[in-house]
Design a protein around this motif. Structure first.
Motif, PDB file in Angstrom:
ATOM      1  N   ARG A 108      19.758  57.352  47.900  1.00 49.19           N
ATOM      2  CA  ARG A 108      20.845  58.281  48.172  1.00 49.19           C
ATOM      3  C   ARG A 108      21.278  58.945  46.881  1.00 49.19           C
ATOM      4  O   ARG A 108      20.956  58.491  45.771  1.00 49.19           O
ATOM      5  N   CYS A 109      22.053  60.018  47.010  1.00 49.33           N
ATOM      6  CA  CYS A 109      22.611  60.751  45.882  1.00 49.33           C
ATOM      7  C   CYS A 109      24.123  60.530  45.874  1.00 49.33           C
ATOM      8  O   CYS A 109      24.775  60.577  46.935  1.00 49.33           O
ATOM      9  N   VAL A 110      24.702  60.273  44.682  1.00 49.54           N
ATOM     10  CA  VAL A 110      26.132  59.977  44.577  1.00 49.54           C
ATOM     11  C   VAL A 110      26.756  60.838  43.492  1.00 49.54           C
ATOM     12  O   VAL A 110      26.090  61.275  42.548  1.00 49.54           O
ATOM     13  N   ASN A 111      28.049  61.061  43.653  1.00 48.71           N
ATOM     14  CA  ASN A 111      28.861  61.765  42.666  1.00 48.71           C
ATOM     15  C   ASN A 111      29.578  60.720  41.812  1.00 48.71           C
ATOM     16  O   ASN A 111      30.313  59.888  42.334  1.00 48.71           O
ATOM     17  N   THR A 112      29.372  60.760  40.499  1.00 46.73           N
ATOM     18  CA  THR A 112      29.942  59.752  39.604  1.00 46.73           C
ATOM     19  C   THR A 112      31.252  60.188  38.967  1.00 46.73           C
ATOM     20  O   THR A 112      31.765  59.500  38.084  1.00 46.73           O
ATOM     21  N   ASP A 113      31.797  61.306  39.382  1.00 48.16           N
ATOM     22  CA  ASP A 113      33.055  61.804  38.826  1.00 48.16           C
ATOM     23  C   ASP A 113      34.207  60.993  39.415  1.00 48.16           C
ATOM     24  O   ASP A 113      34.471  61.033  40.616  1.00 48.16           O
ATOM     25  N   ASN A 114      34.886  60.222  38.562  1.00 46.38           N
ATOM     26  CA  ASN A 114      35.975  59.361  39.047  1.00 46.38           C
ATOM     27  C   ASN A 114      37.178  60.143  39.537  1.00 46.38           C
ATOM     28  O   ASN A 114      37.987  59.633  40.302  1.00 46.38           O
ATOM     29  N   ARG A 115      37.309  61.370  39.108  1.00 42.71           N
ATOM     30  CA  ARG A 115      38.477  62.153  39.520  1.00 42.71           C
ATOM     31  C   ARG A 115      38.409  62.517  40.991  1.00 42.71           C
ATOM     32  O   ARG A 115      39.419  62.571  41.671  1.00 42.71           O
TER      33      ARG A 115
END
Length: 310
Positions: A108-115
Protein backbone atom coordinates in the motif's frame (compact mmCIF):
# COMPACT_ATOMS: atom_id res chain seq x y z
CA UNK A 1 -42.97 16.39 -7.58
CA UNK A 2 -40.05 18.66 -8.50
CA UNK A 3 -38.60 18.72 -4.94
CA UNK A 4 -38.71 14.89 -4.78
CA UNK A 5 -36.85 14.60 -8.11
CA UNK A 6 -34.26 17.11 -6.96
CA UNK A 7 -33.74 15.21 -3.70
CA UNK A 8 -33.31 11.95 -5.60
CA UNK A 9 -30.76 13.47 -7.97
CA UNK A 10 -28.88 15.04 -5.07
CA UNK A 11 -28.72 11.71 -3.22
CA UNK A 12 -27.51 9.99 -6.40
CA UNK A 13 -24.78 12.57 -6.92
CA UNK A 14 -23.66 12.20 -3.30
CA UNK A 15 -23.54 8.41 -3.63
CA UNK A 16 -21.45 8.70 -6.78
CA UNK A 17 -19.10 11.38 -5.48
CA UNK A 18 -18.59 10.05 -1.92
CA UNK A 19 -16.27 7.13 -2.89
CA UNK A 20 -14.15 9.50 -4.96
CA UNK A 21 -13.91 11.85 -2.04
CA UNK A 22 -12.32 9.15 0.08
CA UNK A 23 -10.25 7.57 -2.73
CA UNK A 24 -7.59 10.28 -2.58
CA UNK A 25 -4.60 7.89 -2.45
CA UNK A 26 -4.20 4.86 -4.72
CA UNK A 27 -1.51 2.36 -5.68
CA UNK A 28 -1.15 0.98 -9.19
CA UNK A 29 0.55 -2.26 -10.24
CA UNK A 30 -0.02 -5.64 -11.88
CA UNK A 31 -3.47 -7.12 -11.39
CA UNK A 32 -2.61 -10.58 -12.75
CA UNK A 33 -0.25 -13.12 -11.13
CA UNK A 34 3.45 -12.42 -11.66
CA UNK A 35 5.94 -15.08 -12.75
CA UNK A 36 8.86 -15.60 -10.37
CA UNK A 37 11.95 -13.80 -11.61
CA UNK A 38 10.06 -10.99 -13.38
CA UNK A 39 10.39 -7.29 -12.56
CA UNK A 40 7.44 -5.38 -11.08
CA UNK A 41 6.87 -1.64 -10.75
CA UNK A 42 4.35 -0.05 -8.36
CA UNK A 43 3.31 3.61 -8.37
CA UNK A 44 1.71 5.73 -5.67
CA UNK A 45 -0.93 8.19 -6.94
CA UNK A 46 -2.71 11.04 -5.17
CA UNK A 47 -5.79 12.80 -6.51
CA UNK A 48 -5.25 16.12 -4.74
CA UNK A 49 -1.50 16.28 -4.07
CA UNK A 50 1.12 16.57 -6.76
CA UNK A 51 4.05 16.62 -4.33
CA UNK A 52 4.98 12.99 -3.46
CA UNK A 53 7.74 13.88 -1.01
CA UNK A 54 5.65 12.87 2.01
CA UNK A 55 4.51 9.50 0.65
CA UNK A 56 6.08 6.04 0.83
CA UNK A 57 5.31 2.35 0.34
CA UNK A 58 4.48 -0.28 2.95
CA UNK A 59 4.16 -4.07 2.91
CA UNK A 60 2.14 -6.20 5.30
CA UNK A 61 4.10 -8.95 7.06
CA UNK A 62 2.09 -11.91 8.35
CA UNK A 63 4.90 -12.83 10.75
CA UNK A 64 4.87 -9.47 12.56
CA UNK A 65 1.19 -8.83 11.76
CA UNK A 66 1.86 -5.21 10.91
CA UNK A 67 2.65 -2.90 7.99
CA UNK A 68 6.36 -2.47 7.28
CA UNK A 69 7.74 0.64 5.56
CA UNK A 70 10.07 0.00 2.64
CA UNK A 71 11.77 3.39 2.38
CA UNK A 72 15.45 2.41 2.62
CA UNK A 73 16.59 5.92 3.53
CA UNK A 74 14.44 6.04 6.66
CA UNK A 75 13.58 2.55 7.82
CA UNK A 76 15.30 -0.79 8.28
CA UNK A 77 14.01 -3.57 6.06
CA UNK A 78 14.77 -7.27 5.74
CA UNK A 79 17.39 -8.45 3.28
CA UNK A 80 14.96 -10.22 0.95
CA UNK A 81 13.11 -7.01 0.07
CA UNK A 82 14.98 -6.21 -3.13
CA UNK A 83 13.27 -2.86 -3.71
CA UNK A 84 14.29 0.41 -5.29
CA UNK A 85 12.15 3.43 -4.43
CA UNK A 86 12.48 6.47 -6.66
CA UNK A 87 10.84 9.73 -5.61
CA UNK A 88 10.47 12.87 -7.71
CA UNK A 89 8.37 15.98 -7.34
CA UNK A 90 5.42 14.38 -9.11
CA UNK A 91 5.94 10.58 -9.10
CA UNK A 92 6.67 7.92 -6.49
CA UNK A 93 7.73 4.55 -7.91
CA UNK A 94 8.89 1.28 -6.38
CA UNK A 95 10.72 -1.27 -8.53
CA UNK A 96 10.83 -4.93 -7.45
CA UNK A 97 13.57 -6.76 -9.32
CA UNK A 98 13.61 -10.53 -9.74
CA UNK A 99 10.53 -11.12 -7.56
CA UNK A 100 10.33 -14.33 -5.55
CA UNK A 101 7.85 -16.07 -3.29
CA UNK A 102 9.08 -13.95 -0.34
CA UNK A 103 7.62 -10.86 -1.97
CA UNK A 104 4.11 -12.23 -2.30
CA UNK A 105 1.64 -10.15 -0.36
CA UNK A 106 -0.22 -6.85 -0.03
CA UNK A 107 1.41 -3.46 -0.59
CA UNK A 108 0.00 0.00 0.00
CA UNK A 109 0.93 3.68 -0.28
CA UNK A 110 0.83 5.92 2.82
CA UNK A 111 1.15 9.61 3.62
CA UNK A 112 3.82 10.21 6.28
CA UNK A 113 2.92 13.85 6.97
CA UNK A 114 1.98 13.99 10.66
CA UNK A 115 0.07 17.22 10.20
CA UNK A 116 -2.58 15.60 8.05
CA UNK A 117 -2.59 12.26 9.86
CA UNK A 118 -1.63 8.93 8.34
CA UNK A 119 -3.49 8.34 5.10
CA UNK A 120 -3.27 4.97 3.32
CA UNK A 121 -4.44 3.57 0.02
CA UNK A 122 -6.29 0.34 -0.54
CA UNK A 123 -3.84 -2.62 -0.50
CA UNK A 124 -2.61 -4.15 -3.73
CA UNK A 125 -1.72 -7.83 -3.53
CA UNK A 126 1.05 -9.21 -5.74
CA UNK A 127 0.65 -12.92 -6.42
CA UNK A 128 3.95 -14.54 -7.38
CA UNK A 129 3.64 -17.79 -9.33
CA UNK A 130 6.60 -20.14 -8.87
CA UNK A 131 7.67 -23.75 -9.32
CA UNK A 132 10.94 -24.60 -7.66
CA UNK A 133 13.13 -27.66 -7.22
CA UNK A 134 11.75 -31.15 -7.69
CA UNK A 135 12.77 -34.05 -5.43
CA UNK A 136 12.59 -37.85 -5.60
CA UNK A 137 12.19 -39.99 -2.49
CA UNK A 138 12.12 -43.75 -2.24
CA UNK A 139 9.15 -44.89 -0.16
CA UNK A 140 9.47 -47.64 2.47
CA UNK A 141 13.24 -47.24 2.60
CA UNK A 142 15.42 -46.42 5.61
CA UNK A 143 17.37 -43.70 3.77
CA UNK A 144 14.96 -42.58 1.00
CA UNK A 145 17.73 -41.38 -1.30
CA UNK A 146 17.20 -41.97 -5.04
CA UNK A 147 20.53 -42.12 -6.95
CA UNK A 148 20.94 -41.50 -10.66
CA UNK A 149 21.25 -45.27 -11.13
CA UNK A 150 19.08 -47.40 -8.86
CA UNK A 151 20.00 -51.10 -8.59
CA UNK A 152 17.23 -53.41 -7.36
CA UNK A 153 16.92 -57.15 -7.10
CA UNK A 154 14.76 -59.03 -9.53
CA UNK A 155 11.22 -59.54 -8.23
CA UNK A 156 11.32 -56.64 -5.74
CA UNK A 157 8.98 -53.63 -5.55
CA UNK A 158 10.08 -50.09 -6.36
CA UNK A 159 8.10 -47.11 -5.03
CA UNK A 160 9.35 -43.55 -5.68
CA UNK A 161 7.50 -40.35 -4.72
CA UNK A 162 7.96 -37.08 -6.60
CA UNK A 163 7.48 -33.71 -4.87
CA UNK A 164 8.04 -30.08 -5.87
CA UNK A 165 7.74 -26.70 -4.14
CA UNK A 166 5.22 -24.45 -5.90
CA UNK A 167 2.73 -21.65 -5.29
CA UNK A 168 -0.02 -24.20 -6.02
CA UNK A 169 -0.07 -27.98 -5.91
CA UNK A 170 1.60 -29.11 -9.17
CA UNK A 171 0.33 -31.76 -11.55
CA UNK A 172 2.64 -34.78 -11.63
CA UNK A 173 3.28 -37.29 -14.36
CA UNK A 174 5.63 -40.28 -14.64
CA UNK A 175 6.91 -41.57 -17.96
CA UNK A 176 9.57 -43.93 -19.31
CA UNK A 177 12.03 -42.88 -21.96
CA UNK A 178 11.67 -44.56 -25.36
CA UNK A 179 8.16 -45.67 -24.39
CA UNK A 180 4.61 -44.33 -24.61
CA UNK A 181 3.92 -45.43 -21.03
CA UNK A 182 2.57 -42.55 -18.86
CA UNK A 183 1.40 -42.57 -15.25
CA UNK A 184 -0.55 -39.44 -14.09
CA UNK A 185 0.49 -39.61 -10.44
CA UNK A 186 3.14 -38.29 -8.06
CA UNK A 187 4.13 -41.81 -6.97
CA UNK A 188 5.74 -44.43 -9.18
CA UNK A 189 5.03 -48.05 -8.14
CA UNK A 190 6.70 -50.94 -9.95
CA UNK A 191 5.90 -54.41 -8.62
CA UNK A 192 7.86 -57.60 -9.33
CA UNK A 193 10.46 -55.82 -11.44
CA UNK A 194 12.15 -57.83 -14.18
CA UNK A 195 14.84 -57.11 -16.73
CA UNK A 196 12.26 -55.61 -19.11
CA UNK A 197 11.46 -53.04 -16.39
CA UNK A 198 14.88 -51.46 -16.79
CA UNK A 199 15.12 -47.95 -18.21
CA UNK A 200 15.05 -44.28 -17.31
CA UNK A 201 11.95 -43.04 -15.50
CA UNK A 202 11.12 -39.31 -15.61
CA UNK A 203 8.89 -37.34 -13.22
CA UNK A 204 7.39 -34.14 -14.58
CA UNK A 205 5.84 -31.44 -12.35
CA UNK A 206 3.73 -28.77 -14.06
CA UNK A 207 2.16 -25.67 -12.51
CA UNK A 208 -1.64 -25.81 -12.85
CA UNK A 209 -2.06 -22.11 -13.76
CA UNK A 210 1.19 -21.49 -15.65
CA UNK A 211 1.80 -24.21 -18.23
CA UNK A 212 5.26 -22.83 -19.02
CA UNK A 213 6.48 -23.70 -15.51
CA UNK A 214 7.72 -27.29 -15.79
CA UNK A 215 10.36 -29.16 -13.78
CA UNK A 216 11.65 -32.70 -14.41
CA UNK A 217 13.74 -35.22 -12.49
CA UNK A 218 14.73 -38.73 -13.54
CA UNK A 219 16.59 -41.88 -12.49
CA UNK A 220 17.71 -45.03 -14.24
CA UNK A 221 16.44 -48.39 -12.99
CA UNK A 222 18.60 -51.49 -13.34
CA UNK A 223 17.60 -54.98 -12.27
CA UNK A 224 20.25 -57.36 -10.92
CA UNK A 225 20.39 -60.99 -9.85
CA UNK A 226 22.33 -62.38 -6.92
CA UNK A 227 25.47 -63.35 -8.82
CA UNK A 228 29.08 -62.36 -8.27
CA UNK A 229 29.42 -60.71 -11.69
CA UNK A 230 26.31 -58.57 -11.35
CA UNK A 231 27.14 -57.51 -7.82
CA UNK A 232 30.58 -56.49 -9.07
CA UNK A 233 28.97 -54.49 -11.92
CA UNK A 234 26.68 -52.84 -9.41
CA UNK A 235 29.68 -51.74 -7.34
CA UNK A 236 31.43 -50.38 -10.43
CA UNK A 237 28.26 -48.51 -11.37
CA UNK A 238 28.11 -46.53 -8.13
CA UNK A 239 28.36 -42.79 -8.56
CA UNK A 240 30.12 -40.37 -6.23
CA UNK A 241 27.05 -39.92 -4.02
CA UNK A 242 26.60 -43.67 -3.64
CA UNK A 243 30.27 -44.11 -2.70
CA UNK A 244 29.94 -41.44 -0.02
CA UNK A 245 26.72 -42.95 1.30
CA UNK A 246 27.68 -46.61 1.34
CA UNK A 247 31.49 -46.65 1.71
CA UNK A 248 33.18 -43.36 2.62
CA UNK A 249 30.89 -42.14 5.41
CA UNK A 250 30.66 -45.54 7.24
CA UNK A 251 34.43 -45.98 6.83
CA UNK A 252 35.19 -42.57 8.32
CA UNK A 253 32.79 -43.17 11.22
CA UNK A 254 34.38 -46.57 11.96
CA UNK A 255 37.89 -45.05 11.82
CA UNK A 256 36.91 -42.26 14.23
CA UNK A 257 35.36 -44.81 16.60
CA UNK A 258 38.48 -47.01 16.60
CA UNK A 259 40.78 -44.01 17.08
CA UNK A 260 38.66 -42.81 20.04
CA UNK A 261 38.76 -46.22 21.72
CA UNK A 262 42.51 -46.49 21.18
CA UNK A 263 43.08 -43.01 22.66
CA UNK A 264 41.02 -43.88 25.74
CA UNK A 265 42.97 -47.13 26.23
CA UNK A 266 46.37 -45.39 25.94
CA UNK A 267 45.39 -42.70 28.44
CA UNK A 268 44.15 -45.33 30.86
CA UNK A 269 47.46 -47.22 30.65
CA UNK A 270 49.46 -44.04 31.22
CA UNK A 271 47.47 -43.18 34.33
CA UNK A 272 48.10 -46.68 35.70
CA UNK A 273 51.85 -46.35 35.12
CA UNK A 274 52.02 -42.97 36.90
CA UNK A 275 50.67 -44.37 40.19
CA UNK A 276 53.36 -44.74 42.98
CA UNK A 277 54.83 -48.24 43.30
CA UNK A 278 55.04 -49.74 46.81
CA UNK A 279 58.33 -51.57 47.43
CA UNK A 280 58.00 -54.97 49.06
CA UNK A 281 61.71 -55.83 49.35
CA UNK A 282 62.31 -58.26 52.19
CA UNK A 283 65.07 -56.11 53.75
CA UNK A 284 62.72 -53.16 54.04
CA UNK A 285 59.82 -55.02 55.57
CA UNK A 286 58.80 -53.86 58.98
CA UNK A 287 57.63 -56.18 61.71
CA UNK A 288 54.68 -54.95 63.71
CA UNK A 289 55.36 -53.73 67.25
CA UNK A 290 53.07 -55.24 69.82
CA UNK A 291 52.56 -54.41 73.44
CA UNK A 292 55.41 -55.82 75.51
CA UNK A 293 57.67 -56.32 72.47
CA UNK A 294 61.36 -55.41 72.69
CA UNK A 295 61.80 -55.42 68.92
CA UNK A 296 63.19 -52.18 67.54
CA UNK A 297 62.41 -50.38 64.25
CA UNK A 298 64.55 -50.47 61.11
CA UNK A 299 68.23 -49.53 60.82
CA UNK A 300 67.36 -45.94 59.94
CA UNK A 301 66.30 -45.50 63.56
CA UNK A 302 68.83 -47.86 65.14
CA UNK A 303 70.41 -45.02 67.12
CA UNK A 304 67.29 -44.84 69.26
CA UNK A 305 68.21 -46.83 72.44
CA UNK A 306 64.73 -46.79 73.86
CA UNK A 307 62.48 -49.56 72.58
CA UNK A 308 58.97 -48.63 71.62
CA UNK A 309 57.04 -50.40 74.36
CA UNK A 310 53.59 -49.56 75.54
Amino acid sequence: MIPAVCATLLALLCAISSPAAHARLTISGPQDPVLEGDDVTLECLSDDDSDMGNYTFERYTTWMKTWFRLDASRYLRCWYFSVNISRSSERLLMHLSDVSEWQTGPYRCVNTDNRTGEEASEPLTINVVYLQNIYLQRVNSWYGYVPDIMWVEEGSTVEVKCTASASQEPMYEWSQEASDWILPSDTLILKNVQEESEGRYVCQARHPDMSSLVKTRSFELRVTKKSVEQVRDAVYGLNFGDILLYIAIPGVMLTVLLFTLLTILIRYRRRQMKKPQISLVDDEKRAPIYKGSLQSVASSTASDTQPLVM
